[in-house]
Design a protein around this motif. Sequence first.
Motif, mmCIF file in Angstrom:
data_model
loop_
_atom_site.group_PDB
_atom_site.id
_atom_site.type_symbol
_atom_site.label_atom_id
_atom_site.label_comp_id
_atom_site.label_asym_id
_atom_site.label_seq_id
_atom_site.Cartn_x
_atom_site.Cartn_y
_atom_site.Cartn_z
ATOM 1 N N THR A 216 1.019 -1.271 0.056
ATOM 2 C CA THR A 216 0.094 0.065 0.047
ATOM 3 C C THR A 216 1.094 0.983 -0.120
ATOM 4 O O THR A 216 0.684 2.363 -0.538
ATOM 5 C CB THR A 216 -0.938 -0.072 1.160
ATOM 6 O OG1 THR A 216 -1.795 -1.148 1.002
ATOM 7 C CG2 THR A 216 -1.853 1.129 1.200
ATOM 8 N N HIS A 217 1.994 1.343 0.797
ATOM 9 C CA HIS A 217 2.676 2.620 0.711
ATOM 10 C C HIS A 217 3.424 2.816 -0.573
ATOM 11 O O HIS A 217 3.678 3.932 -0.952
ATOM 12 C CB HIS A 217 4.006 2.341 1.841
ATOM 13 C CG HIS A 217 4.856 1.490 1.779
ATOM 14 N ND1 HIS A 217 5.904 1.655 0.856
ATOM 15 C CD2 HIS A 217 5.187 0.101 2.054
ATOM 16 C CE1 HIS A 217 6.772 0.626 0.887
ATOM 17 N NE2 HIS A 217 6.271 -0.414 1.344
ATOM 18 N N GLU A 223 1.029 7.288 -6.551
ATOM 19 C CA GLU A 223 -0.265 8.097 -6.742
ATOM 20 C C GLU A 223 0.219 9.675 -6.323
ATOM 21 O O GLU A 223 0.056 10.656 -6.944
ATOM 22 C CB GLU A 223 -1.133 7.591 -5.772
ATOM 23 C CG GLU A 223 -1.927 6.609 -6.188
ATOM 24 C CD GLU A 223 -2.896 5.953 -5.284
ATOM 25 O OE1 GLU A 223 -4.066 5.225 -5.653
ATOM 26 O OE2 GLU A 223 -3.051 6.502 -4.087
ATOM 27 N N THR A 224 1.057 9.695 -5.207
ATOM 28 C CA THR A 224 1.512 11.353 -4.734
ATOM 29 C C THR A 224 2.386 11.701 -6.025
ATOM 30 O O THR A 224 2.383 12.947 -6.137
ATOM 31 C CB THR A 224 2.226 11.031 -3.581
ATOM 32 O OG1 THR A 224 1.298 10.656 -2.459
ATOM 33 C CG2 THR A 224 2.551 12.385 -3.014
ATOM 34 N N LEU A 225 3.133 11.017 -6.270
ATOM 35 C CA LEU A 225 4.114 11.401 -7.502
ATOM 36 C C LEU A 225 3.321 11.980 -8.539
ATOM 37 O O LEU A 225 3.511 12.968 -9.088
ATOM 38 C CB LEU A 225 5.058 10.442 -7.991
ATOM 39 C CG LEU A 225 6.285 10.083 -7.291
ATOM 40 C CD1 LEU A 225 7.156 9.003 -7.522
ATOM 41 C CD2 LEU A 225 7.153 11.413 -7.072
ATOM 42 N N ALA A 226 2.503 11.238 -8.988
ATOM 43 C CA ALA A 226 1.408 11.530 -10.437
ATOM 44 C C ALA A 226 0.646 12.766 -9.951
ATOM 45 O O ALA A 226 0.393 13.481 -11.002
ATOM 46 C CB ALA A 226 0.749 10.203 -10.575
ATOM 47 N N ASP A 277 13.393 6.015 -9.710
ATOM 48 C CA ASP A 277 14.489 6.364 -8.764
ATOM 49 C C ASP A 277 13.810 6.022 -7.392
ATOM 50 O O ASP A 277 14.757 5.603 -6.616
ATOM 51 C CB ASP A 277 14.496 7.939 -8.927
ATOM 52 C CG ASP A 277 15.489 8.291 -10.272
ATOM 53 O OD1 ASP A 277 15.927 7.417 -10.801
ATOM 54 O OD2 ASP A 277 15.236 9.608 -10.666
ATOM 55 N N ARG A 278 12.576 6.191 -7.236
ATOM 56 C CA ARG A 278 12.088 6.075 -5.638
ATOM 57 C C ARG A 278 11.910 4.688 -5.451
ATOM 58 O O ARG A 278 12.173 4.273 -4.317
ATOM 59 C CB ARG A 278 10.651 6.677 -5.658
ATOM 60 C CG ARG A 278 10.209 6.370 -4.106
ATOM 61 C CD ARG A 278 8.717 7.269 -3.837
ATOM 62 N NE ARG A 278 9.093 8.700 -3.936
ATOM 63 C CZ ARG A 278 8.309 9.660 -3.691
ATOM 64 N NH1 ARG A 278 6.980 9.303 -3.273
ATOM 65 N NH2 ARG A 278 8.414 10.916 -3.397
#
Length: 302
Positions: A216-217, A223-226, A277-278
């Motif tokens: 989930t993380h 989602e946060t990046l997008a 990268d992440r």
Amino acid sequence: MARPSPDRLNLLATGASVSVALILVAAKLWAFGTTGSVSVAASLADSGLDLMVSLGGLAAVRYAQRPPDDDHAFGHSSAEDLAALGQSAFILVSAGAIAAVALGRLFADTETPIANAGGGIAVMILSVALTAALVAFQTWVARETGNRVVLADRLHYLGDLVPNLGALAALAAAAQFGLYALDSVIALGAAAMLAIGALRIGVGAWNALMDRAAPTHMIRGIETLAEDWPGIDGFHDLKTRTAGSRVFVNLHVEIRGDLPLTEAHDIGAALRRAIVDRYPNADVIIHKDPVRTKKAPDNAGA
């Protein structure tokens, strides 16, 4: 002298893991043969598992450096999960056998003495020293390369220090105080640890073979990046699946339709690089859609 490449470091770390496991299996076979200690037997079974896991890790690292072929467009990482299921079954059988012998000795009318405890102690000291040195080397390599296989192997060997220290304590107690029953008690604890580890490996492998979604993380991080990426007005149909040490990601992003194709491509490519990268173990495919007021049907073209 040139600094080794990340691929070279990963191969060195997994190769060292195999070498240490081979040495420990040989040493503990001798120690078990001369002492008859079931706690040493538990540690021997754990080292045998280490050898299989380390060989699998070495094969996985080598395989990961090969590009996909015509028959395996997404690579061969699911082989890791098939091997893990076999390993988990082997561990459970070994844990059951060790527990049965330990219980038989614990409730026997007479205690089973441990022979040549000094030799067994020397082997277990060697085991602790080699394991600690390997963990230190793997920690450095994982920090340098971020390789998940090396990091997982490191965690596994960290857990091995507990039964090794337990067997050492049991042999010392038998040699100094004649507390032979402690050997069986520690062996039962080691068997329980083996069984728990086997179930975790088996469940993880089964979930991966069933195309379980990413944690989930990780999904929330993508989602946060997008959501915040410049030039992207929205996204949909984020789908993930795990296979071995890889996570496959498919994402549709919405970009202004009046932008030049090259600019739209650059926006999507930059987001893809940021995700990789992440999450270095991710294999990412991004589909670029023109901004629309309502979601397209699932069978619409990309």
